[in-house]
Design a protein around this motif. Structure first.
Motif, PDB file in Angstrom:
ATOM      1  N   THR A   2       3.606   1.640  -1.629  1.00 40.40           N
ATOM      2  CA  THR A   2       4.037   1.729  -3.049  1.00 40.40           C
ATOM      3  C   THR A   2       3.031   2.486  -3.731  1.00 40.40           C
ATOM      4  N   ILE A   3       1.820   2.063  -3.546  1.00 43.32           N
ATOM      5  CA  ILE A   3       0.565   2.238  -4.451  1.00 43.32           C
ATOM      6  C   ILE A   3       0.294   3.864  -4.010  1.00 43.32           C
ATOM      7  N   LEU A  20       0.676  -1.182   0.014  1.00 50.06           N
ATOM      8  CA  LEU A  20       0.050  -0.001   0.014  1.00 50.06           C
ATOM      9  C   LEU A  20       0.911   1.172  -0.072  1.00 50.06           C
ATOM     10  N   PRO A  34      -7.053   2.570  -2.787  1.00 56.47           N
ATOM     11  CA  PRO A  34      -6.537   1.246  -2.823  1.00 56.47           C
ATOM     12  C   PRO A  34      -6.972   0.237  -1.464  1.00 56.47           C
ATOM     13  N   SER A  43      -5.979   8.489  -2.056  1.00 56.26           N
ATOM     14  CA  SER A  43      -5.226   7.430  -1.315  1.00 56.26           C
ATOM     15  C   SER A  43      -5.804   6.436  -0.587  1.00 56.26           C
TER      16      SER A  43
END
Length: 129
Positions: A25-26, A23, A108, A105
């Motif tokens: 990184t995403i 998460l 995800p 944000s």
């Protein structure tokens, strides 16, 4: 103190770390166009939060998935409870100063959370059998 599967009933550090890396990184990628500092801040907040909250959440899913005799009730309750908590906490975290795109944000977690929670509930329920 252990749960029915012999695990610590409160926290799963391995799953917390895996979730934190994925998460963070995403969220970094989502916020990258706002600059490295802001993207890094958002990713650091997400990674730190997910390690602790994710480790707790996955153990909560495990505990709820093995609590009731009816496996479908266990799956439903574990996924619903974990999703509501995870999405609420994630949005709250990103609404604090430092994340340029708090709603984006949070997406995800909303997308990956329910299938991940279901997979974990199914896997842990199967271990109980």
């Amino acid at each position: 103190m252990k749960n029915k599967l012999g695990n610590n009933p409160l926290f799963d550090p391995k799953m917390g770390l895996i979730g934190a890396l994925v998460l963070a990184t995403i969220v970094f990628a989502i916020n990258y166009d706002e600059g490295l500092k802001l993207a890094g801040t958002a990713a650091l907040k997400q990674g730190s939060y997910t390690f602790f909250a994710g480790g707790f959440m996955m153990r909560l899913v495990e505990n709820l998935s093995i609590k009731w005799d009816d496996k479908y009730v266990s799956y439903g309750i574990s996924v619903l409870v974990a999703t509501v908590i995870a999405v609420s906490l994630t949005y709250g975290l990103h609404s604090l100063k430092g994340t340029p795109k708090p709603l984006l944000s949070t997406i995800p977690t909303l997308i990956l959370g329910p299938p991940g929670f279901f997979w974990w509930a199914y896997k842990k329920r199967d271990q109980l059998s």
